[in-house]
Design a protein around this motif. Structure first.
Motif, short mmCIF file in Angstrom:
data_model
loop_
_atom_site.label_atom_id
_atom_site.label_comp_id
_atom_site.label_asym_id
_atom_site.label_seq_id
_atom_site.Cartn_x
_atom_site.Cartn_y
_atom_site.Cartn_z
N ARG A 1 0.84 -1.21 0.00
CA ARG A 1 0.00 0.00 0.00
C ARG A 1 0.87 1.25 0.00
N GLN A 2 1.95 1.24 0.79
CA GLN A 2 2.85 2.40 0.85
C GLN A 2 3.57 2.62 -0.48
N LEU A 3 3.93 1.55 -1.15
CA LEU A 3 4.74 1.64 -2.36
C LEU A 3 3.92 1.83 -3.64
N LYS A 4 2.63 1.62 -3.55
CA LYS A 4 1.77 1.71 -4.74
C LYS A 4 1.91 3.07 -5.44
N THR B 1 5.85 -2.74 -6.07
CA THR B 1 5.38 -3.71 -5.09
C THR B 1 6.53 -3.95 -4.11
N ALA B 2 6.25 -4.61 -3.00
CA ALA B 2 7.30 -4.92 -2.03
C ALA B 2 8.44 -5.74 -2.65
N LYS C 1 12.82 7.92 -2.54
CA LYS C 1 11.50 8.31 -2.03
C LYS C 1 10.79 7.12 -1.38
N ALA C 2 10.93 5.96 -1.99
CA ALA C 2 10.29 4.76 -1.45
C ALA C 2 10.88 4.38 -0.09
N GLU D 1 8.31 4.25 7.38
CA GLU D 1 7.08 4.41 8.18
C GLU D 1 6.53 3.03 8.55
N THR D 2 6.53 2.11 7.60
CA THR D 2 6.07 0.75 7.88
C THR D 2 6.96 0.10 8.93
#
Length: 149
Positions: A38-41, A46-47, A117-118, A124-125
């Motif tokens: 969700r954070q990387l979308k 993707t992870a 940026k990612a 945060e995760t």
């Protein structure tokens, strides 16, 4: 009237998979993966793709086989991931100077920018996960992995 039998040894205790350590680890890993996705979308990643970019940041020029091992996927799956990352302009691939069949992969300038940026988003995760865990959780999980390897 019969009394309930009290387990007297670990062998007498019924195994409940949903209460096992393995299940808890897998459930935490899955939650972490979904949160990261969700954070990387917003970055178009993707992870697993983020993992590949991180591996290339750490080891520029890594081979497909090396990247596959680091990402816990098959070489065939890695090939598919690299094609997508290449098409999106995040990586560039070139034949190895000594072994023409081996493709060396590097981040592009765009890939480096997206990865930078990612990283902030993934941190945060990581922060959420660490706040929910005990202070030595990461070390404990690594000890488990070492013991079972």
């Amino acid at each position: 009237m019969k009394s309930a039998k009290t387990p007297t040894s670990p062998e007498d205790t019924p195994f409940v998979p949903q209460e096992s350590l393995g299940y808890a680890i897998k459930r935490a890993q899955q939650a972490l993966r979904l949160h990261m996705d969700r954070q990387l979308k917003g970055f178009g990643l993707t992870a697993p793709q983020y993992n590949v970019l991180c591996s290339l940041e750490d080891e520029p020029g890594a081979s497909n086989a090396r990247l596959a091992r680091r990402a816990f996927v098959t070489p065939q799956t890695m090939q598919s991931m690299l094609v997508k990352l290449d098409r999106s302009g995040l990586i560039e691939r070139s034949p190895d100077a000594e072994h023409g069949r081996i493709q060396r992969t590097q981040l592009t300038e765009k890939g480096q920018d997206v990865l930078s940026k990612a990283h902030r988003s993934v941190l945060e995760t990581e922060k959420i996960a660490r706040e929910a865990a005990s202070p030595d959780a990461a070390a404990m999980l690594l000890r488990i992995a070492d013991a079972l390897s």
